[in-house]
Design a protein around this motif. Structure first.
Motif, PDB file in Angstrom:
ATOM      1  N   LYS A 130       4.773   5.313  -5.315  1.00 58.07           N
ATOM      2  CA  LYS A 130       4.882   5.305  -6.776  1.00 58.07           C
ATOM      3  C   LYS A 130       4.084   6.465  -7.369  1.00 58.07           C
ATOM      4  O   LYS A 130       4.576   7.207  -8.219  1.00 58.07           O
ATOM      5  CB  LYS A 130       4.368   3.968  -7.325  1.00 58.07           C
ATOM      6  N   VAL A 131       2.862   6.639  -6.863  1.00 54.51           N
ATOM      7  CA  VAL A 131       2.013   7.719  -7.386  1.00 54.51           C
ATOM      8  C   VAL A 131       2.661   9.082  -7.133  1.00 54.51           C
ATOM      9  O   VAL A 131       2.731   9.935  -8.012  1.00 54.51           O
ATOM     10  CB  VAL A 131       0.608   7.668  -6.740  1.00 54.51           C
TER      11      VAL A 131
ATOM     12  N   MET B  48       0.827  -1.204   0.000  1.00 50.53           N
ATOM     13  CA  MET B  48       0.000   0.000   0.000  1.00 50.53           C
ATOM     14  C   MET B  48       0.859   1.249   0.000  1.00 50.53           C
ATOM     15  O   MET B  48       0.642   2.188  -0.771  1.00 50.53           O
ATOM     16  CB  MET B  48      -0.917   0.010   1.221  1.00 50.53           C
ATOM     17  N   ILE B  49       1.857   1.245   0.905  1.00 54.98           N
ATOM     18  CA  ILE B  49       2.745   2.406   0.970  1.00 54.98           C
ATOM     19  C   ILE B  49       3.532   2.530  -0.324  1.00 54.98           C
ATOM     20  O   ILE B  49       3.750   3.630  -0.830  1.00 54.98           O
ATOM     21  CB  ILE B  49       3.682   2.277   2.194  1.00 54.98           C
TER      22      ILE B  49
ATOM     23  N   SER C 245       9.992  15.843  -4.832  1.00 59.12           N
ATOM     24  CA  SER C 245      10.837  16.400  -5.887  1.00 59.12           C
ATOM     25  C   SER C 245      10.060  17.375  -6.773  1.00 59.12           C
ATOM     26  O   SER C 245      10.635  18.240  -7.402  1.00 59.12           O
ATOM     27  CB  SER C 245      11.440  15.278  -6.732  1.00 59.12           C
ATOM     28  N   GLY C 246       8.719  17.232  -6.791  1.00 53.26           N
ATOM     29  CA  GLY C 246       7.908  18.144  -7.593  1.00 53.26           C
ATOM     30  C   GLY C 246       8.022  19.594  -7.133  1.00 53.26           C
ATOM     31  O   GLY C 246       7.850  20.523  -7.920  1.00 53.26           O
TER      32      GLY C 246
ATOM     33  N   LEU D 157       4.849  16.724  -9.713  1.00 55.57           N
ATOM     34  CA  LEU D 157       4.401  18.116  -9.788  1.00 55.57           C
ATOM     35  C   LEU D 157       2.985  18.262  -9.228  1.00 55.57           C
ATOM     36  O   LEU D 157       2.691  19.201  -8.489  1.00 55.57           O
ATOM     37  CB  LEU D 157       4.461  18.617 -11.235  1.00 55.57           C
ATOM     38  N   VAL D 158       2.149  17.282  -9.553  1.00 58.90           N
ATOM     39  CA  VAL D 158       0.779  17.298  -9.028  1.00 58.90           C
ATOM     40  C   VAL D 158       0.814  17.197  -7.506  1.00 58.90           C
ATOM     41  O   VAL D 158       0.087  17.917  -6.793  1.00 58.90           O
ATOM     42  CB  VAL D 158      -0.040  16.140  -9.634  1.00 58.90           C
ATOM     43  N   ALA D 159       1.703  16.329  -6.988  1.00 55.59           N
ATOM     44  CA  ALA D 159       1.848  16.195  -5.543  1.00 55.59           C
ATOM     45  C   ALA D 159       2.288  17.518  -4.925  1.00 55.59           C
ATOM     46  O   ALA D 159       1.827  17.894  -3.842  1.00 55.59           O
ATOM     47  CB  ALA D 159       2.861  15.093  -5.224  1.00 55.59           C
TER      48      ALA D 159
END
Lengths: 146, 255
Positions: free
Chosen positions: B7-8, B1-2, B74-75, B14-16
């Protein structure tokens, strides 16, 4: 169309950066000389020209203003990637140089403000609020001002 | 799950970053409204939270890009990097009052000149006071007090030693951080409440990140005026520090 605004902004930014690079090369400097400033001046000029021609559409404005509104969050992201550790650990010389510089520069802002006093209060409250990133607030404020 | 979450977050960094910065803004404006009763601007608090995150990121990873060095965040590096920053700064020009900007033109130029010479002199004097005697090191540290880009550019051009370049970067970064934090508090004292003083401020302070963040936290309407002059500052510094200033320092200290 909104993309026209975004594209206009992109074109101004790229052209400004290019001219800034050229200026840097001409002067023999390893840096972009005023690229962003040149881009800003071009955008101001294009906006003036478009609105005089009456072709500055709402969508186009929105394309640029969206990015102006995103400005503060982007600055926060910028702050979050500064090398703060180096700044904190720099030691006494760094602290002295930076603190004295900032203090004296603030004093100069006050001094220049006294020497060049504004003739009248300049920014009217209703304008410029888009940058604050909150158009609802801007609209409310503009209404309450009028 | 983590793993899936990781991964997402890394795939869509950038979205994050948009989500994370949005959360930071939400918390900041809440603190501003309910804990300081609007006395400290929400964006000032957000910038301070950003700097704290940068410190934490730097300590955890040992890297030099703050929280952006943590791979999950990193985003932030892309969102707050030079590309989007400049794009958004240019966009703020859409709101510039041309008449005001033109009236303050000369003031901006005077401010740029003082803002380049004064920090350099102070930085150079600090270097001398702390025992540096060679013209290259003194010039590099002085240039660092102009902005953290002028410092290393000058140091590289003059062939300064790496620790000296690091010190000059540290001076410039600390200057930028101080400008970000202090501006909203000092603004009422120095009359920073109109476009022309913002242009003088931009030219004097120079550091684009410090100036734009400082103004954003003080009065967002002033951002484009400050940015307009500040953006010429680094270029001007890179022009004069390794040339005119270096020759002047060398003439004074010899070698």
């Amino acid at each position: 169309m909104t993309i026209y605004g975004v594209a206009l902004l992109a074109a101004c930014t790229l052209l400004g950066a290019y001219l800034g690079e050229l200026l840097g090369m001409t002067l023999g400097v390893k840096a972009n000389v005023g690229g962003v400033g040149i881009a800003m001046i071009m955008l101001i000029a294009v906006r003036w020209w478009l609105s005089r021609k009456g072709v500055l559409s709402h969508g186009m404005k929105f394309g640029v203003e969206f990015w102006a509104m995103m400005y503060i969050p982007i600055v926060v992201a910028m702050a979050a990637q500064q090398n703060v550790v180096v700044a904190v650990k720099g030691g006494p010389m760094v602290a002295v140089a930076a603190v004295v510089t900032v203090a004296l520069c603030f004093a100069c802002v006050a001094l220049l403000g006294k020497l060049w006093p504004p003739e009248k209060p300049s920014v009217t409250p209703a304008e410029g609020l888009v940058i604050a990133g909150d158009p609802d607030f801007a609209a409310k404020n503009a209404r309450s001002q009028t | 799950m983590i793993e899936a979450a990781q991964k997402v977050l890394t795939d869509q960094s950038l979205v994050a970053a948009f989500a994370l910065i949005g959360a930071v803004m939400l918390v900041s404006y809440f603190i501003s409204k309910h804990l300081t009763f609007g006395r400290i601007h929400g964006s000032a608090i957000a910038i301070m939270i950003g700097l704290v995150l940068a410190y934490v990121g730097g300590v955890v990873t040992g890297g030099n890009k703050g929280i952006a060095d943590v791979s999950l965040f990193s985003g932030i590096g892309l969102m707050g990097g030079a590309m989007l920053r400049d794009f958004a700064i240019v966009a703020t020009a859409f709101e510039v009052n041309v008449v005001e900007a033109r009236k303050a033109g000369l003031l901006g130029i005077v401010a740029l000149a003082i803002g380049t010479v004064l920090p350099f002199v102070i930085g150079a004097l600090a270097a001398v006071a702390f025992g540096y005697t060679d013209a290259v090191s003194i010039t590099t540290i002085g240039a660092g007090a102009v902005t953290y880009i002028v410092g290393p550019v000058t140091g590289a051009a003059l062939g300064a030693e790496s620790p000296v370049i690091a010190l000059s970067i540290a001076t410039g970064v600390l200057k930028a951080v101080l400008v970000m934090i202090c501006t909203p508090f000092v603004a009422p004292l120095i009359g920073l409440n109109n476009p022309r003083s913002a242009m003088a401020y931009g030219g004097l302070m120079g550091t684009v990140s410090g100036v734009t963040a400082g103004l954003a936290a003080t009065d967002p309407r002033l951002v484009p005026y400050g940015a307009l002059t500040a953006t010429f500052h680094t270029g001007l510094g890179c022009l004069v520090a390794p040339s005119v200033f270096y020759l002047a320092v060398r003439a004074m200290v010899g070698g």
